[in-house]
Design a protein around this motif. Sequence first.
Motif, PDB file in Angstrom:
ATOM      1  N   GLU A  37      35.287  32.847 -17.177  1.00 17.34           N
ATOM      2  CA  GLU A  37      34.264  33.764 -17.671  1.00 17.34           C
ATOM      3  C   GLU A  37      34.834  34.811 -18.627  1.00 17.34           C
ATOM      4  OE1 GLU A  37      32.346  35.498 -14.356  1.00 17.34           O
ATOM      5  OE2 GLU A  37      31.454  33.622 -13.627  1.00 17.34           O
ATOM      6  N   SER A  38      36.117  35.119 -18.501  1.00 13.61           N
ATOM      7  CA  SER A  38      36.716  36.123 -19.385  1.00 13.61           C
ATOM      8  C   SER A  38      36.749  35.675 -20.838  1.00 13.61           C
ATOM      9  CB  SER A  38      38.141  36.448 -18.919  1.00 13.61           C
ATOM     10  OG  SER A  38      38.949  35.270 -18.914  1.00 13.61           O
ATOM     11  N   HIS A  39      36.596  34.377 -21.064  1.00 19.02           N
ATOM     12  CA  HIS A  39      36.587  33.848 -22.425  1.00 19.02           C
ATOM     13  C   HIS A  39      35.169  33.616 -22.930  1.00 19.02           C
ATOM     14  CE1 HIS A  39      40.649  32.974 -20.992  1.00 19.02           C
ATOM     15  NE2 HIS A  39      41.022  32.889 -22.255  1.00 19.02           N
ATOM     16  N   GLY A  40      34.196  34.157 -22.243  1.00 22.59           N
ATOM     17  CA  GLY A  40      32.814  33.919 -22.648  1.00 22.59           C
ATOM     18  C   GLY A  40      32.406  34.679 -23.892  1.00 22.59           C
ATOM     19  N   ASP A  41      33.094  35.781 -24.190  1.00 27.10           N
ATOM     20  CA  ASP A  41      32.742  36.570 -25.376  1.00 27.10           C
ATOM     21  C   ASP A  41      33.894  36.579 -26.384  1.00 27.10           C
ATOM     22  OD1 ASP A  41      34.448  37.969 -23.798  1.00 27.10           O
ATOM     23  OD2 ASP A  41      33.465  39.920 -24.083  1.00 27.10           O
ATOM     24  N   ALA A  42      34.498  35.426 -26.595  1.00 23.84           N
ATOM     25  CA  ALA A  42      35.606  35.336 -27.547  1.00 23.84           C
ATOM     26  C   ALA A  42      35.112  35.649 -28.956  1.00 23.84           C
ATOM     27  CB  ALA A  42      36.228  33.947 -27.497  1.00 23.84           C
ATOM     28  N   LYS A  43      35.953  36.324 -29.708  1.00 23.18           N
ATOM     29  CA  LYS A  43      35.588  36.747 -31.051  1.00 23.18           C
ATOM     30  C   LYS A  43      36.409  35.983 -32.092  1.00 23.18           C
ATOM     31  CE  LYS A  43      32.803  40.171 -29.827  1.00 23.18           C
ATOM     32  NZ  LYS A  43      31.363  40.212 -30.178  1.00 23.18           N
ATOM     33  N   HIS A  44      35.770  35.777 -33.216  1.00 28.38           N
ATOM     34  CA  HIS A  44      36.454  35.225 -34.394  1.00 28.38           C
ATOM     35  C   HIS A  44      36.117  36.127 -35.574  1.00 28.38           C
ATOM     36  CE1 HIS A  44      38.257  32.099 -36.969  1.00 28.38           C
ATOM     37  NE2 HIS A  44      37.334  32.473 -37.843  1.00 28.38           N
ATOM     38  N   TYR A  45      37.113  36.438 -36.389  1.00 27.74           N
ATOM     39  CA  TYR A  45      36.928  37.411 -37.467  1.00 27.74           C
ATOM     40  C   TYR A  45      37.042  36.708 -38.821  1.00 27.74           C
ATOM     41  CZ  TYR A  45      37.633  40.720 -33.674  1.00 27.74           C
ATOM     42  OH  TYR A  45      37.516  41.418 -32.498  1.00 27.74           O
ATOM     43  N   MET A  46      35.986  36.864 -39.609  1.00 34.41           N
ATOM     44  CA  MET A  46      35.981  36.354 -40.971  1.00 34.41           C
ATOM     45  C   MET A  46      36.138  37.520 -41.943  1.00 34.41           C
ATOM     46  SD  MET A  46      33.306  33.171 -41.291  1.00 34.41           S
ATOM     47  CE  MET A  46      31.910  34.251 -41.489  1.00 34.41           C
ATOM     48  N   TYR A  47      36.855  37.261 -43.027  1.00 36.02           N
ATOM     49  CA  TYR A  47      37.116  38.273 -44.049  1.00 36.02           C
ATOM     50  C   TYR A  47      36.337  37.885 -45.309  1.00 36.02           C
ATOM     51  CZ  TYR A  47      40.941  39.316 -40.850  1.00 36.02           C
ATOM     52  OH  TYR A  47      41.679  39.629 -39.737  1.00 36.02           O
ATOM     53  N   ILE A  48      35.434  38.767 -45.726  1.00 33.80           N
ATOM     54  CA  ILE A  48      34.493  38.444 -46.798  1.00 33.80           C
ATOM     55  C   ILE A  48      34.637  39.468 -47.919  1.00 33.80           C
ATOM     56  CG2 ILE A  48      32.060  38.040 -47.364  1.00 33.80           C
ATOM     57  CD1 ILE A  48      31.565  37.508 -44.405  1.00 33.80           C
ATOM     58  N   LYS A  49      34.598  38.972 -49.150  1.00 37.40           N
ATOM     59  CA  LYS A  49      34.617  39.844 -50.329  1.00 37.40           C
ATOM     60  C   LYS A  49      33.994  39.084 -51.497  1.00 37.40           C
ATOM     61  CE  LYS A  49      38.947  38.629 -52.612  1.00 37.40           C
ATOM     62  NZ  LYS A  49      40.179  39.158 -53.238  1.00 37.40           N
ATOM     63  N   PRO A  50      33.620  39.786 -52.569  1.00 39.46           N
ATOM     64  CA  PRO A  50      33.124  39.077 -53.764  1.00 39.46           C
ATOM     65  C   PRO A  50      34.200  38.159 -54.332  1.00 39.46           C
ATOM     66  CG  PRO A  50      32.548  41.398 -53.868  1.00 39.46           C
ATOM     67  CD  PRO A  50      33.473  41.247 -52.701  1.00 39.46           C
ATOM     68  N   LYS A 173      22.545  35.811 -58.472  1.00 40.90           N
ATOM     69  CA  LYS A 173      23.390  36.988 -58.297  1.00 40.90           C
ATOM     70  C   LYS A 173      22.794  37.960 -57.285  1.00 40.90           C
ATOM     71  CE  LYS A 173      25.481  40.660 -61.100  1.00 40.90           C
ATOM     72  NZ  LYS A 173      25.594  41.192 -62.493  1.00 40.90           N
ATOM     73  N   LYS A 174      21.478  38.080 -57.276  1.00 39.88           N
ATOM     74  CA  LYS A 174      20.808  38.996 -56.353  1.00 39.88           C
ATOM     75  C   LYS A 174      21.021  38.571 -54.909  1.00 39.88           C
ATOM     76  CE  LYS A 174      16.272  41.072 -55.487  1.00 39.88           C
ATOM     77  NZ  LYS A 174      14.839  41.098 -55.902  1.00 39.88           N
ATOM     78  N   SER A 175      20.974  37.280 -54.640  1.00 37.93           N
ATOM     79  CA  SER A 175      21.178  36.793 -53.275  1.00 37.93           C
ATOM     80  C   SER A 175      22.599  37.066 -52.803  1.00 37.93           C
ATOM     81  CB  SER A 175      20.878  35.294 -53.211  1.00 37.93           C
ATOM     82  OG  SER A 175      19.531  35.032 -53.562  1.00 37.93           O
ATOM     83  N   ALA A 176      23.580  36.908 -53.689  1.00 41.12           N
ATOM     84  CA  ALA A 176      24.973  37.168 -53.306  1.00 41.12           C
ATOM     85  C   ALA A 176      25.182  38.640 -52.972  1.00 41.12           C
ATOM     86  CB  ALA A 176      25.907  36.734 -54.435  1.00 41.12           C
ATOM     87  N   ARG A 177      24.615  39.532 -53.783  1.00 35.11           N
ATOM     88  CA  ARG A 177      24.755  40.962 -53.500  1.00 35.11           C
ATOM     89  C   ARG A 177      24.036  41.338 -52.206  1.00 35.11           C
ATOM     90  NH1 ARG A 177      23.891  44.033 -59.346  1.00 35.11           N
ATOM     91  NH2 ARG A 177      25.840  43.299 -60.332  1.00 35.11           N
TER      92      ARG A 177
END
Length: 333
Positions: A37-50, A173-177
Amino acid sequence: MAPEAPQKMKKAKATPKTVADFTILPLTLPALPGLPESHGDAKHYMYIKPNEQNIATADDERSLFIANVPIDASESNIRALFQEQLGGAMVERVEFDGPVPALPLHKRWKGDRPTKEDMGGAEEKRGKKRKRTEDAAVIAEGVVEDADSALPKLWKSEVRRSGSGAVVVFVDKKSARGALKEVQKAVKDGSKTITWKTGDGVGVERYKAHTHLTYPAPSSLQASINAYLSQFNALESLRNKLRKTSRSVPDEDGFVTVTRGGRAGPARIEDAEKKKAELEERRKNNGVKDNFYRFQNREKRKEAEGLLKRRFEDDRRRVDEMRGRRGAVRPET
C-alpha cells in the motif's frame, strides 16, 4: 546504561516546481497489483518547457518539449493527458525518442523506382553521372526489407527508455500556450492531482504477449519468406541487367567496368577511344589558363615592358654605332 533518545524524523523537502526553464509536473501513477500500500501513490515527474531547437522549424511555436516521459508513454495517453486533465488542448502529434526495442527502418529496395510517367519526365533530365552512381548502388546493395518481407514482430507494443523525451505538437500556437499555462497553473496550485493513464502492454502482460509472438504461425512466416524471395529475384534480375550494360558501354572517363558474367558483349575499341578523346579535350578546355590569376597578368605586363625597354636600348645602341662610323655631323656655314 541510559537509553538513547529517539532521533527526530527529518521533514521531507518540498518538491521544486521549476528547474532551469522546465516546469516540473508531478504525475500520480496508478496502483499495480502485488505492490504494498505504501506504493499506491507513487509519483513520476515530467519536465515541460516550450520547444526550442538550434535549427528553428515551423512547428516550434506550437510545440512543447517533455523530458523524462513515463516508460509506457504513447501518443494516445499523452493526448488524453492534455485533453482531459490539462485544459483540453488539442494535440496534433507526438514525436518520441527511439523506442525499446528499436524499430527497423523499412524502405523499398532501389529497384522499385517510379516510372517515367510518375516522374513527369524528370527521369530524362537526370545526368548520366548521377544515374550511373545510382545503378552502382543498386548492384552493391542487398535486399532491404519492407513491411511485407520483414519478419513478424516479437513485441506487441514499444516502451520508452528511462529519461527519454518527446515533442508534443499542438494544432496551433494558441493551444500550445494554453497547455503550458495549464501545466504551470496545476503545478502552482498543488491541490489538483494529475493521474497518469497506464498504456497497454506493460507488466506481466507484456511478456506474456512476447512469449506468444515468439512462435508465429507458419502461414505468417511463409508469407514473409515468399515476399522476401520475390523481391530478391526481381532485384537480382535488375542487377544482371545493369552489369551487362556496365561491361558493354564505357563510362564518361573511357573506362569499361569489370563485372562478373563473362565476356559477352564487350565494349568496342572505337567507343573507348572516342570517350578518351572527349575526356582529353574536356581536360584541355577546363584546364587553368595562363591569364587566369591576377599575378599571371602582372607578370605578363612586366615581361612586355621589359621586352620594350630592351628593344629600345638595342635600337639606340645601333644608332650610336652608325653615327660613330659616319663621323660627326658638321652644320653648314
